[in-house]
Design an enzyme around this catalytic site. Structure first.
Site, PDB file in Angstrom:
ATOM      1  N   ASP A 177     -38.560 -19.860  29.420  1.00 15.56           N
ATOM      2  CA  ASP A 177     -39.571 -18.868  29.038  1.00 15.56           C
ATOM      3  C   ASP A 177     -40.907 -19.513  28.700  1.00 15.56           C
ATOM      4  O   ASP A 177     -41.506 -19.220  27.675  1.00 15.56           O
ATOM      5  CB  ASP A 177     -39.060 -18.038  27.841  1.00 15.56           C
TER       6      ASP A 177
ATOM      7  N   ASP B  64     -37.874 -17.556  33.602  1.00 12.94           N
ATOM      8  CA  ASP B  64     -39.154 -17.016  33.129  1.00 12.94           C
ATOM      9  C   ASP B  64     -40.218 -18.111  33.176  1.00 12.94           C
ATOM     10  O   ASP B  64     -40.426 -18.842  32.205  1.00 12.94           O
ATOM     11  CB  ASP B  64     -39.045 -16.390  31.734  1.00 12.94           C
TER      12      ASP B  64
ATOM     13  N   TYR C  89     -44.960 -15.693  33.886  1.00 14.76           N
ATOM     14  CA  TYR C  89     -45.320 -14.435  33.223  1.00 14.76           C
ATOM     15  C   TYR C  89     -46.505 -13.748  33.907  1.00 14.76           C
ATOM     16  O   TYR C  89     -47.269 -13.011  33.275  1.00 14.76           O
ATOM     17  CB  TYR C  89     -45.578 -14.635  31.718  1.00 14.76           C
TER      18      TYR C  89
ATOM     19  N   ASN D 124     -36.025 -12.586  34.248  1.00 13.94           N
ATOM     20  CA  ASN D 124     -36.532 -11.251  34.568  1.00 13.94           C
ATOM     21  C   ASN D 124     -38.001 -11.279  34.988  1.00 13.94           C
ATOM     22  O   ASN D 124     -38.448 -10.429  35.762  1.00 13.94           O
ATOM     23  CB  ASN D 124     -36.344 -10.291  33.386  1.00 13.94           C
TER      24      ASN D 124
ATOM     25  N   HIS E 156     -33.810  -8.306  22.674  1.00 10.80           N
ATOM     26  CA  HIS E 156     -32.900  -8.369  23.828  1.00 10.80           C
ATOM     27  C   HIS E 156     -31.430  -8.404  23.418  1.00 10.80           C
ATOM     28  O   HIS E 156     -30.586  -8.919  24.153  1.00 10.80           O
ATOM     29  CB  HIS E 156     -33.186  -9.591  24.707  1.00 10.80           C
TER      30      HIS E 156
ATOM     31  N   HIS F  52     -34.639 -16.208  27.641  1.00 13.58           N
ATOM     32  CA  HIS F  52     -34.890 -14.772  27.483  1.00 13.58           C
ATOM     33  C   HIS F  52     -35.308 -14.375  26.073  1.00 13.58           C
ATOM     34  O   HIS F  52     -36.277 -13.644  25.898  1.00 13.58           O
ATOM     35  CB  HIS F  52     -33.658 -13.984  27.927  1.00 13.58           C
ATOM     36  N   VAL F  53     -34.575 -14.792  25.058  1.00 11.85           N
ATOM     37  CA  VAL F  53     -34.932 -14.489  23.673  1.00 11.85           C
ATOM     38  C   VAL F  53     -35.838 -15.604  23.172  1.00 11.85           C
ATOM     39  O   VAL F  53     -35.468 -16.781  23.231  1.00 11.85           O
ATOM     40  CB  VAL F  53     -33.671 -14.367  22.803  1.00 11.85           C
ATOM     41  N   HIS F  54     -37.003 -15.224  22.656  1.00 17.24           N
ATOM     42  CA  HIS F  54     -38.039 -16.229  22.372  1.00 17.24           C
ATOM     43  C   HIS F  54     -37.866 -16.859  20.992  1.00 17.24           C
ATOM     44  O   HIS F  54     -38.755 -16.805  20.132  1.00 17.24           O
ATOM     45  CB  HIS F  54     -39.428 -15.608  22.521  1.00 17.24           C
TER      46      HIS F  54
END
Ligand code: FE2
Length: 462
Positions: free
Chosen positions: A160, A188, A191, A225, A320, A347-349
Site C-alpha cells: 500500500d 496497492d 493509488y 484493489n 476493511h 490493504h489495512v493501513h
C-alpha cells in the site's frame, strides 16, 4: 487477606500476559498525507529516455529476470544490453522486449517494454543498459543463489505504498536497508484511482518514484484493489488494465493461467501470490491452481513457504474489517495442512502481527468457530502501512483479540532474513524511527523443520 488479593492480582497479570497481545499506543498521525507533486518526478533527461524501470523474477527458479521500462515518444530502441560485472565486452548480450501500450479514458501510455533475460548465472551481478546515444541509462541487479534448503536470503516486505511524502519516507528507509535483496510487495501500488478519472499519469509518476529500488532488485508483485481500475462510468470495463500492461510476472512458469496468481522459488523460499480480487470459489481457475500448487512444494528444497495476498485474513482493525474472510474460509485449511510459515497481506493501513492460530474446525453445525493456538498455522502479518494518500487506519477493535500479538497505527516496512532451513529473523521498521531500529521483531521458526513456539520483542512508543 492481603496475600489472597496479591495472589489474585498475580493470577490476573499472568492471564493478561498469556493472552498477551500488545496494542501500541503510538499513532503516527491521524490525518492523511498528500501526494508528492507530479513535478517531483520529472522524466529522465535525454530524447525518448527510458524511464520507470523495474525488474522482477522471470521464471520459476531465479535464473531469469523480466526488465520493464517505458519510452515516452518512440517504440525503439526496445532492447536491453546486459553483461555480468567484471567481464569484458564480448560477454555482452542483448534481449528484445515485448512492447505494448494502452489507452485509459483520455490518457495514452508511453511504450511499455518487457524484456526477459534468460539463462542467467546464479549469484551474479549483472549490469544492464537501456536507451541509446545521449539517453542511455545503466542499472544493475544480482541474481539469487541457486534454490536450496539452507540458502540465506533476505526479503523486504511492503504494501500500500502510494506516492505521498510518507510513502517517500517508507521507500527511503527501505532503500537504506542494505540487507534486503528482493521485495515482497503485497499490493496497492500507485493509488492513481484515487484521483479524478483514475489519472494514469500517477501510474507514470509512481514508476519513476520507486525506480531507485525497482530497477536494482526484483519486486515480487501481488495485486491489490487499487490495481483494479474498473470504472464503467468512464467506459473502462477491463479490470487490472493499467497494472497488467505495466507489471509483467512469470505466471506461466508455475502453470497459472493469470498474472494475478502465481508462484516463484527464490533461494530457500517458495512464494505463492494470490489475488483477493479474482474468483477463488470452488471450481474457479485460482482455486484449482492453488489446489495443485501446494503438493508441488518440496520443503527439502525450499523450506520456507510464504503466501502473499492483499486483503488480510486475520486483522483486528476496524478498517476493511473481515473483507478477507471469505478467502480465509476457502483456503485457511490448506495453509494449515501445508504448514505455511507466513501469510503476508496489506490493504489495512497499519501494522499487525498474529500468533500462530487457526480457525478451521467449524463445519456449519458444530459451533467451533473460534481461532485456537495451532503450531501448524502461519503467522499472519498485515503491513498495508506504506504511507499512501488514504492515511493510516488507527481504529482497532477492542479488546484486542487473543490472536493478535502486536498492532500499531504507524507507517513502515519489514524485512525477513532467512538464515537456514530452521531460522529466520523478522523485523518491522516504523518510519518514525531510524532505519536500524526494529519496532517489532522475532525469530521465526520454520513450520516444517522446527515447529517450536516463537517469542517476540516489540517496542512501542508513548
Ligand atoms: Fe487495498
Amino acid at each position: 487477606m492481603a496475600s489472597i488479593v496479591c495472589f489474585l492480582l498475580l493470577l490476573l497479570s499472568i492471564a493478561r500476559s498469556c493472552h498477551g497481545g500488545i496494542t501500541s499506543p503510538y499513532v503516527r498521525k491521524t490525518e492523511a498525507s498528500i501526494d508528492m507533486p507530479v513535478e517531483a518526478f520529472p522524466p529522465p533527461e535525454g530524447d525518448n529516455a527510458p524511464e520507470q524501470v523495474h525488474i522482477t523474477q522471470g521464471d520459476l527458479i531465479g535464473r531469469s529476470v523480466i526488465i520493464s521500462w517505458v519510452t515516452p515518444k518512440d517504440r525503439f530502441p526496445n532492447t536491453v544490453t546486459y553483461w555480468p560485472t567484471g567481464k569484458k565486452h564480448h560477454h555482452k548480450r542483448q534481449a528484445r522486449a515485448v512492447t505494448t501500450f494502452y489507452r485509459y479514458y483520455n490518457y495514452t501510455s508511453g511504450y511499455i517494454h518487457h524484456a526477459t533475460l534468460n539463462k542467467l548465472k546464479y549469484n551474479t551481478r549483472y549490469i544492464y543498459e537501456l536507451g541509446r546515444h545521449g539517453s542511455t541509462r545503466r542499472f544493475s541487479f544480482a541474481t539469487p543463489p541457486q534454490v536450496g534448503p539452507d540458502v540465506p536470503y533476505t526479503f523486504g516486505i511492503m504494501g500500500d505504498l502510494g506516492q505521498t511524502y510518507d510513502s517517500n519516507v517508507t521507500l527511503t528507509h527501505y532503500v537504506s536497508n542494505k540487507k534486503a535483496q528482493t521485495m515482497l510487495f503485497v499490493g496497492d501500488l500507485s493509488y492513481a484511482d484515487d484521483h479524478p478519472l483514475h489519472d494514469n499519469v500517477k501510474w507514470d509518476t509512481w514508476g519513476r518514484f520507486v525506480e531507485k529500488s525497482t530497477a536494482y532488485q526484483p519486486w515480487i508483485w501481488a495485486a491489490g484493489n487499487h490495481e483494479i481500475d474498473y470504472a464503467p462510468e468512464i467506459d473502462e470495463h477491463t479490470p487490472f488494465k493499467p497494472y497488467m500492461h505495466r507489471y509483467h510476472v512469470p505466471y506461466r512458469a508455475s502453470h497459472s493461467t493469470s498474472p494475478l496468481w502465481y508462484s516463484v522459488k527464490r533461494a530457500s523460499a517458495y512464494i505463492i501470490v494470490l489475488s483477493s480480487y479474482s474468483a477463488y470459489g470452488k471450481y474457479t481457475p485460482q482455486y484449482d491452481w492453488l489446489k495443485q500448487e501446494f503438493p508441488k512444494v518440496n520443503r527439502s528444497e525450499t523450506p520456507w513457504l510464504i503466501v502473499l495476498v492483499h486483503s488480510p485474513w486475520y486483522n483486528s482493525n476496524n478498517y476493511h474489517y473481515m473483507e478477507g474472510e471469505t478467502m480465509r474460509v476457502m483456503f485457511e485449511s490448506w495453509v494449515v495442512e501445508n504448514k505455511v510459515d507466513l501469510v503476508l497481506a496489506g490493504h489495512v493501513h497499519s501494522y499487525e502481527r498474529t500468533y500462530r492460530i487457526s480457525n478451521v474446525r467449524y463445519n456449519i453445525t458444530n459451533g467451533m468457530s473460534t481461532p485456537i493456538k495451532d503450531p501448524s498455522a502461519p503467522i499472519y502479518i498485515t503491513i498495508g502501512d506504506g504511507g499512501n494518500i488514504e492515511g493510516p487506519a488507527y481504529r482497532f477493535t477492542e479488546p484486542q483479540p487473543s490472536y493478535s500479538a502486536f498492532r500499531e497505527a504507524s507507517f513502515g516496512h519489514a524485512s525477513l532474513e532467512i538464515k537456514n532451513r530452521t531460522h529466520a529473523y523478522y523485523t518491522w521498521h516504523r518510519n518514525h524511527d531510524n532505519e536500524p531500529v526494529a519496532a517489532d521483531s522475532l525469530w521465526i521458526y520454520n513450520r516444517y523443520w522446527y515447529p517450536e513456539e516463537e517469542h517476540s520483542s516489540a517496542s512501542y512508543m508513548v
